[in-house]
Design a protein around this motif. Structure first.
Motif, PDB file in Angstrom:
ATOM      1  N   PRO A   1       0.792  -1.398  -0.086  1.00 28.49           N
ATOM      2  CA  PRO A   1       0.182  -0.036   0.094  1.00 28.49           C
ATOM      3  C   PRO A   1       0.952   1.241   0.071  1.00 28.49           C
ATOM      4  O   PRO A   1       0.499   2.274  -0.696  1.00 28.49           O
ATOM      5  N   TRP A   2       1.795   1.317   0.788  1.00 27.47           N
ATOM      6  CA  TRP A   2       2.689   2.452   0.771  1.00 27.47           C
ATOM      7  C   TRP A   2       3.726   2.728  -0.152  1.00 27.47           C
ATOM      8  O   TRP A   2       4.483   3.744  -0.244  1.00 27.47           O
ATOM      9  N   ALA A   3       3.859   1.587  -1.091  1.00 28.18           N
ATOM     10  CA  ALA A   3       4.919   1.580  -2.149  1.00 28.18           C
ATOM     11  C   ALA A   3       4.301   1.588  -3.602  1.00 28.18           C
ATOM     12  O   ALA A   3       4.066   0.575  -4.261  1.00 28.18           O
ATOM     13  N   GLY A   4       3.583   2.867  -3.974  1.00 29.97           N
ATOM     14  CA  GLY A   4       2.823   2.767  -5.051  1.00 29.97           C
ATOM     15  C   GLY A   4       3.778   3.064  -6.232  1.00 29.97           C
ATOM     16  O   GLY A   4       4.637   2.803  -6.371  1.00 29.97           O
ATOM     17  N   GLU A   5       2.702   3.420  -7.276  1.00 31.94           N
ATOM     18  CA  GLU A   5       3.200   3.698  -8.880  1.00 31.94           C
ATOM     19  C   GLU A   5       4.267   4.562  -8.784  1.00 31.94           C
ATOM     20  O   GLU A   5       5.291   4.302  -9.456  1.00 31.94           O
ATOM     21  N   ALA A   6       4.352   5.650  -7.940  1.00 32.03           N
ATOM     22  CA  ALA A   6       5.228   6.689  -8.037  1.00 32.03           C
ATOM     23  C   ALA A   6       6.594   6.042  -7.510  1.00 32.03           C
ATOM     24  O   ALA A   6       7.663   6.034  -8.139  1.00 32.03           O
ATOM     25  N   LEU A   7       6.881   5.022  -6.672  1.00 31.99           N
ATOM     26  CA  LEU A   7       7.802   4.425  -5.982  1.00 31.99           C
ATOM     27  C   LEU A   7       8.424   3.557  -7.070  1.00 31.99           C
ATOM     28  O   LEU A   7       9.817   3.608  -7.461  1.00 31.99           O
ATOM     29  N   VAL A   8       7.522   2.730  -7.926  1.00 32.15           N
ATOM     30  CA  VAL A   8       7.973   1.846  -8.898  1.00 32.15           C
ATOM     31  C   VAL A   8       8.586   2.722  -9.991  1.00 32.15           C
ATOM     32  O   VAL A   8       9.699   2.120 -10.374  1.00 32.15           O
TER      33      VAL A   8
ATOM     34  N   SER B   1       9.927   5.314  -9.897  1.00 28.67           N
ATOM     35  CA  SER B   1      11.297   6.136  -9.602  1.00 28.67           C
ATOM     36  C   SER B   1      12.573   4.788  -9.452  1.00 28.67           C
ATOM     37  O   SER B   1      13.629   5.220  -9.674  1.00 28.67           O
ATOM     38  N   ALA B   2      11.820   3.550  -9.146  1.00 27.17           N
ATOM     39  CA  ALA B   2      13.050   2.677  -9.093  1.00 27.17           C
ATOM     40  C   ALA B   2      13.215   2.281 -10.321  1.00 27.17           C
ATOM     41  O   ALA B   2      14.477   1.912 -10.855  1.00 27.17           O
ATOM     42  N   ARG B   3      12.399   2.556 -11.344  1.00 23.83           N
ATOM     43  CA  ARG B   3      12.851   2.131 -12.823  1.00 23.83           C
ATOM     44  C   ARG B   3      13.944   3.241 -13.405  1.00 23.83           C
ATOM     45  O   ARG B   3      14.842   2.639 -13.831  1.00 23.83           O
TER      46      ARG B   3
ATOM     47  N   VAL C   1      16.364   0.216 -12.007  1.00 28.19           N
ATOM     48  CA  VAL C   1      16.536  -0.745 -13.101  1.00 28.19           C
ATOM     49  C   VAL C   1      17.146  -0.067 -14.578  1.00 28.19           C
ATOM     50  O   VAL C   1      17.963  -1.119 -14.792  1.00 28.19           O
ATOM     51  N   GLU C   2      16.945   0.651 -14.799  1.00 25.10           N
ATOM     52  CA  GLU C   2      17.555   1.256 -16.071  1.00 25.10           C
ATOM     53  C   GLU C   2      19.003   1.558 -16.134  1.00 25.10           C
ATOM     54  O   GLU C   2      19.704   1.129 -16.971  1.00 25.10           O
ATOM     55  N   PRO C   3      19.449   2.253 -15.023  1.00 25.03           N
ATOM     56  CA  PRO C   3      20.740   2.369 -14.926  1.00 25.03           C
ATOM     57  C   PRO C   3      21.791   1.090 -14.820  1.00 25.03           C
ATOM     58  O   PRO C   3      22.700   0.706 -15.639  1.00 25.03           O
ATOM     59  N   ILE C   4      21.141   0.000 -14.207  1.00 29.06           N
ATOM     60  CA  ILE C   4      21.691  -1.184 -14.103  1.00 29.06           C
ATOM     61  C   ILE C   4      21.703  -2.062 -15.468  1.00 29.06           C
ATOM     62  O   ILE C   4      22.770  -2.766 -15.768  1.00 29.06           O
ATOM     63  N   LEU C   5      20.580  -1.819 -16.032  1.00 30.79           N
ATOM     64  CA  LEU C   5      20.445  -2.350 -17.343  1.00 30.79           C
ATOM     65  C   LEU C   5      21.746  -1.924 -18.501  1.00 30.79           C
ATOM     66  O   LEU C   5      22.524  -2.627 -19.249  1.00 30.79           O
ATOM     67  N   ALA C   6      21.599  -0.676 -18.421  1.00 32.38           N
ATOM     68  CA  ALA C   6      22.494  -0.107 -19.091  1.00 32.38           C
ATOM     69  C   ALA C   6      24.068  -0.278 -19.032  1.00 32.38           C
ATOM     70  O   ALA C   6      24.965  -0.653 -19.851  1.00 32.38           O
TER      71      ALA C   6
ATOM     72  N   GLY D   1      10.970   8.388   2.163  1.00 35.34           N
ATOM     73  CA  GLY D   1      10.761   8.556   0.879  1.00 35.34           C
ATOM     74  C   GLY D   1      11.826   8.260  -0.139  1.00 35.34           C
ATOM     75  O   GLY D   1      11.903   8.473  -1.125  1.00 35.34           O
ATOM     76  N   HIS D   2      13.190   8.067   0.437  1.00 33.01           N
ATOM     77  CA  HIS D   2      14.293   7.731  -0.330  1.00 33.01           C
ATOM     78  C   HIS D   2      14.540   6.134  -0.073  1.00 33.01           C
ATOM     79  O   HIS D   2      14.026   5.581   0.740  1.00 33.01           O
ATOM     80  N   PHE D   3      15.326   5.680  -1.281  1.00 33.07           N
ATOM     81  CA  PHE D   3      15.510   4.332  -1.076  1.00 33.07           C
ATOM     82  C   PHE D   3      16.997   3.931  -1.176  1.00 33.07           C
ATOM     83  O   PHE D   3      17.853   4.798  -2.278  1.00 33.07           O
ATOM     84  N   ASN D   4      17.335   2.732  -1.104  1.00 34.27           N
ATOM     85  CA  ASN D   4      18.706   2.276  -1.426  1.00 34.27           C
ATOM     86  C   ASN D   4      18.646   0.829  -1.789  1.00 34.27           C
ATOM     87  O   ASN D   4      17.815   0.404  -1.478  1.00 34.27           O
ATOM     88  N   VAL D   5      19.366   0.313  -2.606  1.00 36.36           N
ATOM     89  CA  VAL D   5      19.087  -1.104  -3.202  1.00 36.36           C
ATOM     90  C   VAL D   5      20.264  -1.849  -2.158  1.00 36.36           C
ATOM     91  O   VAL D   5      21.372  -1.597  -2.047  1.00 36.36           O
ATOM     92  N   LEU D   6      19.385  -2.736  -1.696  1.00 37.49           N
ATOM     93  CA  LEU D   6      20.134  -3.749  -0.745  1.00 37.49           C
ATOM     94  C   LEU D   6      21.009  -4.886  -1.309  1.00 37.49           C
ATOM     95  O   LEU D   6      22.128  -5.257  -1.073  1.00 37.49           O
ATOM     96  N   GLU D   7      20.215  -5.372  -2.482  1.00 41.20           N
ATOM     97  CA  GLU D   7      20.835  -6.432  -3.525  1.00 41.20           C
ATOM     98  C   GLU D   7      20.091  -6.649  -4.595  1.00 41.20           C
ATOM     99  O   GLU D   7      18.848  -6.284  -4.686  1.00 41.20           O
ATOM    100  N   PHE D   8      20.950  -7.203  -5.609  1.00 41.10           N
ATOM    101  CA  PHE D   8      19.846  -7.406  -6.722  1.00 41.10           C
ATOM    102  C   PHE D   8      19.932  -8.936  -6.940  1.00 41.10           C
ATOM    103  O   PHE D   8      20.974  -9.774  -6.604  1.00 41.10           O
TER     104      PHE D   8
END
Length: 426
Positions: free
Chosen positions: A239-246, A248-250, A254-259, A281-288
């Motif tokens: 509920p708290w991680a809606g389309e805006a967060l998804v 932003s993660a893209r 996601v796009e920088p790591i694919l590149a 409101g900010h996030f860090n990547v734990l792992e891929f």
């Protein structure tokens, strides 16, 4: 008319049962095989008794049985280079190459790539020498996180509150080698506060299509207590991680790591799954991760309205940009039923009752994970045994349905968390 496909799924867990369950619904499917599978997949597909680590035998089977598409579940199979072997033989397969799968198989590689690409992640240091790692702990602020760099079935992570705990974690990994070669190299990183969320993306090397958000529950006991497991349950969407967060993660992850992977000569085709820690409101990547999450997949497959086989074919053929992926607006909750003693030692071969009664309830699917057939009966055969998955109008509805079904299933030593979804309702 499109040629119907013979499909092979590699793996034996709840994730693979969920993938098989969804692919079995496809109008594009001819025959479905699962290797090595479990008691659940045996009911909807042909079981192939080949280990997930035996790449040469899997390849022989695929060639001999005219397999049109192979879908890889486990991380270890990807790390062994199954995609490279199948592609070299001219076979179509869904998953990243061995080079691209390093994004999961080596946390040291992954952290370097994140740093070089400007992807937000915790500050870290990598060690292959025990004494040097212990020296690094001096003067550090705790808690710290100690991780095995290699693959450890989701268990190679220690959150350490003191230097003594961190030294014990290092001894476990580097001296006792409780995770085998996975702990030859270790990461020590700053602890990240906040709430964890799982992001999944279908990828074809260029294009990414993101799933709704999900939340895993990694520790064995309620309230995030006890040792880490492969995952004790999920719900989606969060509920708290809606389309805006998804989105932003893209753009940020996601796009920088694919590149970066493409630039490194290892374009990523398959399922990319970054775990994020979100705070203020900010996030860090734990792992891929380089494959479908388990047990996230069990929830996602309940919500996917599109033909999974069609989407996977689009990824393999590099035409994901022209493919629409549709999701239900309902909520899914999946609760894992585990063996007594898991994630430590546990018994196998214990009879299970109540699966059919639970599965007969509205909106319930029971996915098998560590199960086997013995003398016509379903018995326990792993740490995580079953995954009870419910869909509902909202999180509260799905949660209530899931736990009503859980109460109908029994085996000696059965354990499960009673708080799957509680964070989303708080």
């Amino acid at each position: 008319m499109t040629k119907l496909q013979n499909v092979l799924i590699i793996g034996s867990g709840g994730r693979e049962h969920a993938l098989a369950w969804k692919i079995a619904q496809s109008k594009q499917l001819n025959q479905l095989f699962v290797s090595p599978g479990n008691a659940g997949t045996a009911a909807i597909a042909t079981t192939v008794p080949i280990s997930t680590g035996d790449v040469s035998e899997l390849l022989k089977f695929a060639l001999a049985n005219s397999i049109d598409l192979t879908v890889v579940g486990p991380d270890n199979t990807l790390a062994l280079g199954v995609v490279d072997a199948f592609q070299a033989a001219g076979l179509r397969i869904f998953g990243p190459t061995q080079a691209a799968a390093q994004i999961e198989a080596s946390k040291a590689f992954s952290k370097r790539l994140m740093t070089d690409s400007g992807i937000p992640t915790a500050q870290f240091a990598t060690f292959t020498d025990l004494a040097t790692a212990k020296t690094y702990l001096t003067g550090r602020r705790f808690p710290l996180v100690v991780k095995a760099s290699g693959l450890a079935l989701g268990k190679g992570v220690y959150i350490c509150q003191t230097a003594a705990e961190a030294e014990t974690a290092l001894d476990d990994m580097m001296t006792q080698k409780i995770f085998g070669a996975a702990g030859s190299s270790v990461i020590i990183e700053d602890y990240l506060g906040g709430r964890e969320v799982s992001i999944h993306a279908f990828c074809d090397g260029r294009t990414a299509v993101l799933f709704p958000s999900a939340q895993d529950h990694k520790t064995i006991f309620d309230g995030d207590q006890g040792p880490n497991t492969g995952g004790m349950g999920t719900y989606a969407p969060v509920p708290w991680a809606g389309e805006a967060l998804v989105q932003s993660a893209r753009q940020t992850v996601v796009e920088p790591i694919l590149a970066a992977l493409a630039e490194a000569g290892a374009p990523f085709t398959g399922l990319l799954y970054p775990g994020l820690m979100v705070e203020s409101g900010h996030f860090n990547v734990l792992e891929f991760n380089a494959r479908f999450g388990d047990p996230e997949t069990q929830s996602f497959m309940r919500l996917l309205d599109s033909d999974l086989l069609e989407v996977i074919n689009a990824c393999v053929d590099g035409r994901l940009a022209d493919t629409t992926v549709k999701w239900s607006n309902r909520t899914a909750v999946t609760v894992v039923l585990a063996s007594g003693g898991y994630p430590g030692k546990y018994a196998k071969g214990l009879p299970i009752t109540g699966i059919d009664q639970a599965a007969a309830l509205p909106d319930i699917v029971v996915f098998h994970a560590g199960t086997a057939l013995k003398d016509g009966r379903i018995v326990t055969n792993g740490g995580r045994v079953l995954c009870v998955s419910a869909i509902g109008a909202d999180l509260q509805d799905a949660q209530a349905k899931a736990y009503a079904a859980v109460k109908l299933i029994h085996f000696e030593g059965l354990q499960y968390r009673t708080d799957i979804g509680a964070k989303g309702l708080a």
